[in-house]
Every structure is written in structure tokens, then in C-alpha cells.
Design an enzyme around this catalytic site. Structure first.
Site, short mmCIF file in Angstrom:
data_model
loop_
_atom_site.label_atom_id
_atom_site.label_comp_id
_atom_site.label_asym_id
_atom_site.label_seq_id
_atom_site.Cartn_x
_atom_site.Cartn_y
_atom_site.Cartn_z
N ASP A 75 -10.24 34.59 24.58
CA ASP A 75 -9.05 35.40 24.36
C ASP A 75 -9.37 36.90 24.51
OD1 ASP A 75 -6.22 35.25 23.30
OD2 ASP A 75 -7.06 36.56 21.76
N GLU A 87 -27.70 26.89 27.33
CA GLU A 87 -28.66 26.12 26.52
C GLU A 87 -28.34 24.63 26.59
OE1 GLU A 87 -28.23 27.74 22.59
OE2 GLU A 87 -29.13 29.66 23.17
#
Ligand code: NOJ
Length: 576
Positions: free
Chosen positions: A224, A273
Site C-alpha cells: 500500500d 529468503e
């Protein structure tokens, strides 16, 4: 079928590129499906409708915020980034929803709201309790006011929802306890204090939030106000007239500053990751320049929303030019393009296209004014054009973001009773502008029954006309908007291939025709009158049409096509 970054990847396998051409369905959780009957949609409601989502043929769902919130801005005011609003369910409900989605081969994207928290967030409460200049205040944007006694806001900046972007606090800490004190910045509602992204704890905490949801199995994030995080708050703060004349070159103190990219490079490290890496898409209302594409680089979020088609008129020349530009630029940045016509912030596209051709943005906006003139609109035409636009878009290379209810042909509910409105815009403009509630009305699932099958008495009232558009009414009905979406999303899996296309029509033509590398073609007549079919287009190749009567005929021989024409405002997909 190949993809640029992964030569042997299948398009819908769980590979690292699943998002590049995904059809993503946005769920506004409070308005989707209410399982516990309290009038507010919830996560078990989403789980219960997984069969519907699967039959629709989407690749992913994106959930607007479902976090604990006082709902000052529909959940974009987050109290706790790592929990579920108890009215919407629990973390266990979230896990169950993700499992159900994955079992149905549907990815899950969640919204992250990093520009601001809510005023109920623990950090903001700590900041209010602490003194000016304290470490607690440093995580937000607290400033002394101007004027002799600090009685004037630190700048004349307006909030996005109307009114000033600053609120003054009553100090709680001695020696000034009980007195009016500093001001804090909120680019949106008062209840949405902006974070200070220069603060290392803010940066670290959002990494923790990303890992929290990634560890729970989400596949991606929608970010956002991505362009708002890095602010230049050095004194003196610039004035509104100064901001207005700034060109978008990174010199605006509030939006799209170069420093924001370092933040998202850090996020990419976290997202990488995981195997496969988590996807992300930036909500960055930045004009279309190479600046917007920076958010979408592989070293950052991977995708950025492109709202250009959403803002365009239903016009072939405009649509083609925008599509071409976005595809070229996305390819140059290593991203895939995104497409969107409707979301929880804008007037639904079936209603936008119902306005007369000569309508301006101001006409649409005045419709949402409290005393605005009710325009003469043509709803049937709006839906016809919305369906044609959607099929045009679903054939393009890149990701299609769909908003709940558009598959039912829902229209904007612009005449909600004033006392039901909840958008902060309504309150912050002194009841002048109604805001965005009209596209957030809870979905109709059945034509009759309690609240059209949504659940309890909805938090926004549904208009009587919603029943006729209910999902169960359209289910299995050839030519219905729901069946058109289902058919298109199913065929889209055959149609999507390498991320390119060839234009078969001239740039100035209102009949826009393109071919994908695997031979699928998309043909849209944007004109208000039928057009002659281009040479070589055989009726037998029509796999789907946006025109109802054509679909109803199944053989694609209706609505003027048999006479060698394509009907007005209609899209056809032609199989190879
Ligand atoms: C963009 C969101 O889409 C909108 O709904 C929200 O009000 C603002 N950001 C502020 O979070």
C-alpha cells in the site's frame, strides 16, 4: 510456452514466475462472504467460497487488510500487523484459508500497509504517552507547530481524504501534561499516523511482518502507498503551492523519492529468503515514466500496479497505445505488466463505462458528491463495454487484477443512504464527497434470502437490484457475466504464452486486433456501431465473445457475426 526469466517454466506450476501472468482476484474481506452472520465478511467466509473461486479459474487471491483495526479507513488503519481482526476470524482461520486456497491451486497475496499504522497501534499509543523528542515519538512524524504557541500546523499540506494532514495532540507526559502540544503527520485520515521510515526499528519491524506472513504460507504481498515511505521532512517544510509545481523527478518531499528504492531492495532480500521467492506488487500512483518501473524491478518488488487502462476512456486508440507502452516498458524493467479496471478505491468499471462518451473525470466525481447531479447513464451499455474491456485485457501478456463482484457485472451503488456511509472521505470533507463505499457493498450470492446470501445484515446496505446479479442466478447460464469470466479464465491458461504480442490492426483503428505468439487472437470493436470483420477472421475460430447473444448461441454465429461483422463494443477471442 516459455517465460523470459525461466526458459522451461510452465506458466501455472508452483515456480518462481507464477505471478508473471497470473489472474489475481481481489477480495475485500468485509464485503465478500459473512460466515458468522455478524454482517461483516470474514476469513471463514472466504474459505467456504473456495469452490466458487476455484471454479472461477483465478490463479491467486489478494486480500485487502484483515488485521485488527478500528476501521477508520476500512482496515487500512492497522492496529497490529501480525494478527487477524477478531470480527474477521483468527490466525487459525487464516491458516485454514491458506490451506484451502493452496489445495485448490490458488496462491494467496496479502496487503501490507507500511506508510502509516492506525492510532491504536502500540507504538503510536507509546508515542502519545511519551514526551516530545522522545524515542517513542521518533517512529512517527511528530513536529512542533508554527505560530507563537505552536498553534498552527507545521505545514499547509492537505490529507488525501480532505482536511489538513496534521493533527495536534494533547500532551500526556509532564511537564506539559494536559496541554495542547505537538502535531503528527497523517497523509490520510487522522487515525492513520505516518511512520518515519528513517527509523531503523520501523524498517526492521516490517521485515518481521513480511516473514511472519511468509512463514504462514502466503505467496506474495501487495504494498500500500509504496511510493510514500521515504519522506524529506527537513525544515522548513515546503508549502502546498511549492509542492504543486514540482515535477515528478524525485524532488517531491512526500512521494516517489529515490530513497524509497533502498527500502524495497531490503524487502526483496527478505522475500528471496523463500523458495520460490515471494511475489510483490507496488501500489504506487506515480505517473507513467521510468520512475514507476523502478518499483517493479526484479531487485525490488517485481511488479507495480499500472492504473492507466483504469483511467482511460473506452476507446480503441487509447487502449492500444496504453497496452503497447506498458508492455514495452515492463519488458525493459524485467517486470511483467499489470492490468486493472476495478478495485476497492474506484467507481466500478461497469458504471464508469455507462457514462456518455463525452464524460470527463469531473462528471464521474460529481456523481459522488453529496449533492451531485445523477447523470443519465446507460447501464446495459456500461456492462457491455465492461465485458469487452475485460476480455481485451485478459488476453494481454501480464497479470490481470480483478475485483470481487466484477465477474457478476456489479455496478457502483452511488445512492447509498448518507447515514450508512463509512469512507473517511465522507467525514473529512464535511459530508461533501461520498467516497468509495459504492464499490464496497457486500456481494449478492443468491437472488433472495437473507441479504442475498451474504450472511448477516451487511455493514453497507445492498440495493434491491443486486439480487438479479447474484452468483447463483448466473451460475450455468450461458452468456451471463459470471460464465463469461469462467470461460475466459479457463481459456486464458491456453492463451497465455510468451509475454509478447503482435498488433494486427493500425494504431488509429477502433477495431483493435492482436495476436499472441501461440496463435491466439483477440479482436475488440470499441466503436458504438458494428464493424466489418478483418479479412481472414473465420467464425469457426471464435472461442469466446463478450457479447451475450453470441455466447448464448455457442456456435458464435449470433449478433451480426454471421453477417461478417463484429457487433458494437464487443471482444472476440479467436483460437489458433
Ligand atoms: C490505498 C488503499 O487502496 C486505500 O483503500 C487506502 O485508503 C489508502 N491506500 C491508505 O491506506
Amino acid at each position: 510456452m516459455t517465460f523470459p526469466n525461466s526458459p522451461d517454466a510452465a506458466p501455472f506450476s508452483p515456480d518462481a514466475n507464477w505471478w508473471r501472468q497470473a489472474a489475481v482476484y481481489q477480495i475485500y474481506p468485509r464485503s465478500f462472504s459473512d460466515h458468522n452472520g455478524d454482517g461483516m465478511g470474514d476469513l471463514p467466509g472466504v474459505t467456504a467460497r473456495m469452490g466458487y473461486l476455484s471454479a472461477l479459474g483465478i490463479d491467486a487471491i489478494w486480500l485487502s487488510p484483515f488485521y485488527p483495526s478500528a476501521l477508520a479507513d476500512g482496515g487500512y488503519d492497522v492496529d497490529d500487523y501480525r494478527n487477524v481482526d477478531p470480527r474477521l476470524g483468527s490466525l487459525d482461520d487464516f491458516d485454514a484459508m491458506v490451506s484451502a486456497a493452496h489445495a485448490a491451486n490458488i496462491k494467496v497475496i496479502v496487503d501490507v500497509v507500511p506508510n502509516h499504522s492506525s492510532n491504536h497501534h502500540g507504538w503510536f499509543k507509546d508515542a502519545l504517552a511519551a514526551a516530545p523528542g522522545s524515542p517513542e515519538r521518533a517512529r512517527y512524524q511528530f513536529f512542533d507547530g508554527l505560530g507563537e504557541n505552536g498553534e498552527l500546523p507545521p505545514s499547509d499540506w492537505p490529507s488525501h481524504f480532505g482536511g489538513p494532514a496534521w493533527t495536534r495532540v494533547v500532551e500526556a507526559a509532564s511537564p506539559n501534561a494536559g496541554q495542547l502540544g505537538q502535531w503528527y503527520l497523517h497523509l490520510f485520515a487522522t487515525e492513520q499516523p505516518d511512520f518515519n521510515w528513517d527509523h531503523p526499528e520501523v524498517r526492521e519491524d516490517f521485515h518481521t511482518t513480511l516473514r511472519f506472513w511468509a512463514d504462514r504460507g502466503v505467496d506474495g504481498f501487495r504494498v500500500d502507498v509504496a511510493h510514500g515511505l521515504a519522506k524529506d521532512m527537513s525544515l522548513p517544510l515546503r508549502s502546498k503551492p511549492e509542492l504543486e509545481i514540482l515535477v515528478s523527478d524525485g524532488s517531491d518531499p512526500l512521494f516517489d523519492r529515490d530513497a524509497v528504492h533502498e527500502i524495497f531492495e531490503g524487502w526483496r532480500t527478505v522475500l528471496n529468503e523463500y523458495t520460490p521467492p515471494k511475489a510483490a506488487v507496488a501500489e504506487a500512483w506515480v505517473p507513467f515514466t521510468e520512475r514507476r518501473l523502478k518499483y517493479a524491478r526484479p531487485s525490488e518488488l517485481g511488479q507495480a500496479f499500472n492504473f492507466d487502462l483504469l483511467q482511460a476512456h473506452f476507446d480503441g486508440v487509447e487502449f492500444r497505445a496504453i497496452a503497447q507502452k506498458c508492455l514495452v516498458e515492463a519488458a525493459a524493467s524485467g517486470a511483467s505488466s499489470t492490468w486493472v479496471f476495478s478495485n476497492h478505491d474506484v467507481i466500478r468499471h461497469a458504471s464508469r463505462y455507462a457514462f456518455p462518451d463525452e464524460s470527463t473525470l469531473a462528471d464521474l466525481e460529481s456523481w459522488l458528491m453529496a449533492d451531485g447531479v445523477t447523470p443519465v447513464t446507460d447501464q446495459a451499455r456500461g456492462l457491455r463495454r465492461a465485458r469487452a474491456a475485460t476480455l481485451f485485457m485478459l488476453g494481454l501478456p501480464g497479470s490481470a487484477y480483478l475485483y470481487q463482484g466484477e465477474e457478476l457485472g456489479l455496478f457502483e451503488v452511488a445512492d447509498l443512504p448518507h447515514d450508512s456511509l463509512q469512507d473517511p472521505t465522507w467525514f473529512r470533507t464535511g459530508h461533501q464527497v461520498k467516497g468509495r463505499d459504492g464499490c464496497r457493498v457486500p456481494l449478492p450470492w443468491t437472488p433472495t434470502g437473507e441479504n442475498f446470501g451474504f450472511g448477516g445484515t451487511p455493514w453497507l446496505p445492498q440495493p434491491a437490484g443486486f439480487g438479479a446479479l447474484a452468483a447463483s442466478v448466473q451460475d450455468g447460464v450461458p452468456g451471463s457475466t459470471l460464465e463469461m469470466y469462467r470461460a475466459a479464465l479457463k481459456l486464458r491458461r491456453e492463451l497465455q504464452c510468451e509475454e509478447s504480442l503482435e498488433w494486427l490492426s493500425a494504431p488509429e483503428s477502433e477495431v483493435v486486433h492482436y495476436r499472441r505468439p501461440n496463435g491466439w487472437e483477440v479482436l475488440t470493436n470499441f466503436a458504438a456501431v458494428p464493424a466489418v470483420l478483418p479479412p481472414g477472421v473465420e467464425l469457426a475460430r471464435v472461442a469466446i465473445s463478450s457479447g451475450e447473444s453470441v455466447v448464448a448461441d455457442e456456435g458464435a454465429t449470433g449478433a451480426g457475426i454471421s453477417a461478417g461483422t463484429i457487433p458494437a463494443e464487443t471482444t472476440l477471442w479467436l483460437a489458433p
